[in-house]
Design a protein around this motif. Structure first.
Motif, mmCIF file in Angstrom:
data_model
loop_
_atom_site.group_PDB
_atom_site.id
_atom_site.type_symbol
_atom_site.label_atom_id
_atom_site.label_comp_id
_atom_site.label_asym_id
_atom_site.label_seq_id
_atom_site.Cartn_x
_atom_site.Cartn_y
_atom_site.Cartn_z
ATOM 1 N N LEU A 1 0.858 -1.180 0.000
ATOM 2 C CA LEU A 1 0.000 0.000 0.000
ATOM 3 C C LEU A 1 0.894 1.229 0.000
ATOM 4 O O LEU A 1 1.787 1.345 0.840
ATOM 5 C CB LEU A 1 -0.899 0.016 1.237
ATOM 6 N N THR B 1 1.186 -4.612 -8.355
ATOM 7 C CA THR B 1 0.072 -5.056 -7.510
ATOM 8 C C THR B 1 -0.219 -4.102 -6.358
ATOM 9 O O THR B 1 -1.206 -4.279 -5.647
ATOM 10 C CB THR B 1 0.365 -6.452 -6.932
ATOM 11 N N THR C 1 -1.521 -1.099 -4.144
ATOM 12 C CA THR C 1 -2.654 -0.174 -4.147
ATOM 13 C C THR C 1 -2.144 1.211 -3.770
ATOM 14 O O THR C 1 -1.326 1.358 -2.862
ATOM 15 C CB THR C 1 -3.724 -0.634 -3.146
ATOM 16 N N ARG D 1 -5.588 1.586 -9.923
ATOM 17 C CA ARG D 1 -5.000 1.136 -8.652
ATOM 18 C C ARG D 1 -5.203 2.144 -7.535
ATOM 19 O O ARG D 1 -4.759 1.925 -6.406
ATOM 20 C CB ARG D 1 -3.504 0.893 -8.841
ATOM 21 N N ASP E 1 -12.827 -3.255 -8.652
ATOM 22 C CA ASP E 1 -11.688 -3.974 -8.070
ATOM 23 C C ASP E 1 -11.866 -3.963 -6.555
ATOM 24 O O ASP E 1 -11.241 -3.196 -5.833
ATOM 25 C CB ASP E 1 -10.384 -3.293 -8.476
ATOM 26 N N ARG F 1 -8.963 -3.913 -3.763
ATOM 27 C CA ARG F 1 -8.222 -2.677 -3.458
ATOM 28 C C ARG F 1 -9.025 -1.807 -2.492
ATOM 29 O O ARG F 1 -8.467 -1.213 -1.565
ATOM 30 C CB ARG F 1 -7.894 -1.911 -4.737
ATOM 31 N N GLU G 1 -8.770 -3.330 0.875
ATOM 32 C CA GLU G 1 -7.461 -3.132 1.495
ATOM 33 C C GLU G 1 -7.385 -1.787 2.209
ATOM 34 O O GLU G 1 -6.942 -1.699 3.364
ATOM 35 C CB GLU G 1 -6.366 -3.212 0.424
#
Length: 337
Positions: free
Chosen positions: A67, A91, A93, A116, A155, A158, A161
């Motif tokens: 992150l 990958t 975020t 993202r 998504d 994300r 997260e």
């Protein structure tokens, strides 16, 4: 501080001012793996002495992070996003802590990070700035706005997260919104108050009786101008970046004040002006009596297809996200519902 245990994964914090520094301190205190950086060597040194792992550049900070939190000034967001796009894992975020969301999302899109990026804005701050003013307690348990568009809402991992980090180690509550709704609301409760507070300060600074007025100033002037003590360059950037929503809100303020002036000059009643917000005034007094953190009724939203869009609908109506489980998102219903 009583937040849940930190989720696994590394967090990169780019920018160690008041908000970025406070976030890094909070996450470190909660046991998260945090790596941070700042453009200023002296700030990087202060952060290291505070126990934060620090790299000397953006590349070293974001490489390997799960992150990435951009906590740089709005004027630097585009250039930093370009660096993040080069060095962050595909990958990872990307989120931020900026007070305006629409231009930040545009900067992410220009940098190739649109799919993202999940916007975020902790609704906390002080009139002070810089890492020296940062404190782990500043962001502990506060309300955050998290913003999504159609692409990132699809998504769901994300979005999950970011919500997990905010409601977990930050112990925060979340209002999930679109960028436009966030920016319009932030104009009303943050950006316009900064402009009005600045005008109050300007009025006294330029008044012939200004020196005497300053001697007589007490609580009302202190409270009404506190945010005007913020770095004016930071306030200017915030207001101009959100001009689309700040300008019409200020026009209404000006119209209302002009009406008060007209009525005062004509010896007409101003009763309606001073009582127009009675219901909100009562609501705030009631909330103060019960405690600002008094929970509403619990609601669970299943994490089925499209659940971020469902959160936008519920939060726009006043619900607040308080946590995530494997299969559901936990909210509290609006108190006024």
């Amino acid at each position: 501080m009583t937040g849940d245990a930190a989720p696994s994964g590394r967090v990169a914090v780019v920018g160690l001012g008041l908000i970025g520094g406070s976030l890094a301190r909070l996450l470190v205190a909660r046991g998260a793996e945090v790596v941070a950086t700042d453009a200023s060597p002296s700030v990087r040194g202060a952060a290291r002495r505070a126990g934060i792992a620090v790299t000397d550049d953006v590349a070293g900070c974001v490489t390997g992070a799960d992150l990435v939190v951009l906590a740089v000034p709005l004027r630097a967001m585009a250039s930093v996003a370009e660096q993040v796009a080069v060095h962050a894992s595909p990958t990872a975020t990307i989120t931020d802590v900026g007070s305006v969301k629409t231009p930040v999302r545009a900067a992410m899109a220009d940098a190739g990070l649109a799919g993202r990026y999940v916007g975020a804005h902790p609704m906390a701050g002080t009139e002070h700035s810089g890492f020296g003013a940062s404190d782990a307690g500043l962001l502990d348990g506060v309300v955050w706005a998290v913003t999504v568009d159609d692409a990132v809402a699809a998504d769901t991992e994300r979005v999950a997260e970011v919500l997990t980090w905010v409601t977990g180690p930050c112990a925060g509550r979340v209002v999930v919104l679109t960028d436009d709704v966030h920016d319009e609301a932030a104009a009303l409760v943050s950006h316009v108050p900064h402009v009005v507070a600045t005008q109050l300060l300007n009025a006294v600074a330029g008044a012939p009786v200004g020196p005497v007025a300053r001697l007589l100033a007490a609580g009302s002037f202190r409270d009404g101008t506190r945010v005007a003590l913020t770095d004016p360059a930071r306030t200017e950037a915030m207001v101009t970046e959100n001009a689309t929503w700040v300008a019409p809100a200020l026009r209404k303020v000006v119209r209302d004040l002009e009406l008060v002036v007209h009525r005062l000059e004509s010896n007409a009643s101003v009763h309606d002006y001073f009582h127009a917000a009675d219901s909100l005034r009562a609501e705030r007094r009631d909330a103060a009596g019960k405690g600002a953190d008094a929970p509403g009724e619990p609601v669970a939203v299943p994490r089925t297809a499209g659940w971020p869009a469902a959160l936008v609908e519920r939060c726009t109506a006043g619900a607040v996200v308080v946590g995530l489980d494997d299969d559901t998102v936990r909210l509290t219903a609006p108190r006024h519902a």
